[in-house]
Design an enzyme around this catalytic site. Structure first.
Site, PDB file in Angstrom:
ATOM      1  CD  GLU A  10      -0.714  -2.298  -1.950  1.00  0.00           C
ATOM      2  OE1 GLU A  10      -0.297  -2.348  -0.797  1.00  0.00           O
ATOM      3  OE2 GLU A  10      -0.538  -1.325  -2.691  1.00  0.00           O
ATOM      4  CB  CYS A  15      -5.505   2.279  -6.881  1.00  0.00           C
ATOM      5  SG  CYS A  15      -4.228   2.996  -5.861  1.00  0.00           S
TER       6      CYS A  15
END
Ligand code: NAD
Length: 458
Positions: free
Chosen positions: A230, A264
């Site tokens: 990720e 993110c």
């Protein structure tokens, strides 16, 4: 184990404390202990593992204020946002508690001609989780909790910038009944992460930068270990001409600046239709100027410190590059005066794709805005990236939004919202934003491998 790790407070720039850290020998010993402990953990009835996570949840609620303070002091995250993260964790835990059993239940897929076929879901075994600091409870528990519930042992290396929080997560899991061998915390920086990657593991679940993720994937490729990454993003949003301009600007300013831009899925670049561009920029800048920056321990603070000091130079370089190439610095652009690692919330308008701020992850309180003339131009610009984590459209027209979002390359798409994660939906990236997923029932099954059973009555 003679190594140590110094923890800093990003708001003051001062050392906070020094804690014992791991070295190659202790990492190997912990990996061996996890290997030994995992089969008995997997053999427990699911109800016992669920009971551990239920007790863990209760401990998070009971100790929320202390846990929030620890996170704020070591990351610079404003205390209100630390509380938000911990409160936001609870529905995620509830989702895992509700869904784990069903997600890994045997599937009986065929019965006929004397044959019975079924799919089992078997724990991977010993999984490693190398994690980031920006939402340490979220990204840690997205892996640790479903991995434990499905019968894995976990070797958890929290970020060196959130090591106290990582220690707290581990302590609470132990106190909740997860055996010490099954859940282990490895303290240290990249060298400890690299030592973990070198162990015999059955899965590697990583959250962090593209550069580190790529290094880990390359190290594990010859051993054919399951890898999930990720990684970062350069998340774009498009504002169509038909919006409520003020409401869109306020929503997107929050999406860009929440957590001091260190998400993110933070909004990193905004494309605005020329018909509403100037009004949008005016509202956006007014919203950003009104955001309260300051001491992260003050409950009214919205913008805290930048967690890693070297990132300040990245932010300064992106501002200088954009301005040199013709962007307008609408507000911010500099470090704050204080002793720690603050950066002014920064808005750059008149941007284009020759500028780093529109191409490389900023991971700070900076956003670039570019004017576009049409939906097609917006889609083209949004897809002009090596990343693909999230993307969104603000418009009153649902059909137009759905049509636009279907053309955008991203793991997650938003209509009239942004910077949002749901436990019910898979969290994944396209391109350099990563491989694999967490969350949703798929993010529970991902900690298991399917086993095919062909059974014939004799
Ligand atoms: P980072 O890559 O610097 O560090 C991540 C982890 O990797 C840390 O625990 C670090 O100690 C470890 N590490 C460093 N070098 C290593 C090596 N050689 N071998 C093994 N481990 C090593 O990233 P960061 O600064 O902690 O996190 C910020 C990044 O994370 C941003 O790019 C952000 O977008 C991304 N992120 C992504 C998501 C997502 O869900 N996609 C969520 C949060 C953060």
């Amino acid at each position: 184990m003679n190594a140590t790790l110094q923890i800093h407070n990003p708001w003051t720039g001062q050392a906070l404390t020094t804690i014992p850290a791991d070295d190659a020998a202790s990492v190997a010993a912990k990996a061996a202990a996890a290997r030994a402990a995992q089969p008995a953990w997997a053999a427990l009835p699911m109800a016992e593992r669920l009971a551990c996570i239920t007790r863990f949840r209760a401990a998070v609620v009971a100790q929320l204020e202390d846990l929030a303070t620890t996170m704020t002091r070591e990351t610079g995250k404003p205390i209100t946002l630390s509380r938000n993260e911990l409160n936001g964790l609870l529905p995620r835990l509830d989702f895992f508690l509700e869904q784990a059993e069903g997600a890994v239940r045997d599937e009986h897929v065929f019965d006929g001609g004397g044959m019975h076929e079924q799919i089992g879901h078997v724990p991977l075994g010993v999984v490693a989780n190398i994690s980031a600091w920006n939402y340490p409870w979220f990204v840690g528990c997205n892996v640790i909790v479903p991995a434990l519930l499905t019968g894995n042992a976990v070797l958890y290396k929290p970020s060196e910038h959130a090591a106290l929080t990582g220690g707290a997560i581990t302590r609470l899991l132990h106190e909740a009944g997860v055996p010490a061998g099954v859940m282990q915390c490895l303290v240290g920086g990249g060298e400890v992460g690299a030592a973990l990657v070198a162990q015999r593991i059955d899965g590697l679940f990583f959250t962090g930068s593209h550069a580190t993720g790529q290094r880990i994937a390359m190290a594990l490729a010859p051993r054919l270990v399951k890898v999930q990454l990720e990684l970062g993003g350069k998340d774009p949003m498009y504002v169509r001409a038909d919006v409520d301009v003020k409401a869109a600007a306020e929503s997107l300013a929050d999406g860009a600046m929440y957590n001091t831009g260190q998400g993110c899925c933070s909004v990193e670049r905004i494309y605005v239709h020329e018909a509403v561009h100037d009004a949008f920029v005016a509202h956006f800048v007014a919203t950003v100027r009104a955001m309260k920056a300051g001491d992260p321990m003050d409950a009214s603070t919205y913008l805290g410190a930048v967690t890693r000091e070297p990132q300040l130079r990245v932010l300064e370089a992106q501002v200088a590059d954009a301005v040199a190439k013709g962007a307008t610095l609408a507000c911010g652009g500099h470090r704050t005066a204080g002793p720690g690692w603050g950066f002014e919330p920064t808005v750059l308008s008149g941007c284009d794709h020759s500028m780093e701020v529109m191409r490389e992850e900023s991971f700070g309180p900076i956003v670039g805005i570019q004017k576009v003339a049409s939906d097609d131009e917006a889609v083209e610009r949004m897809n002009d990236t090596r990343y693909g984590l999230t993307a969104g459209v603000y418009t009153k027209d649902e059909a137009a939004a759905r049509a636009l979002l279907a053309r955008v390359n991203a793991g997650t798409v938003y209509w009239n919202c942004c910077d949002r994660v749901s436990p019910r939906l898979p969290w994944s990236g396209v391109g350099d934003s990563g491989i694999g997923l967490t969350l949703s029932t798929h993010g529970i099954q991902t900690f298991t491998r399917p086993k095919a059973w062909h059974l014939r009555q004799a």
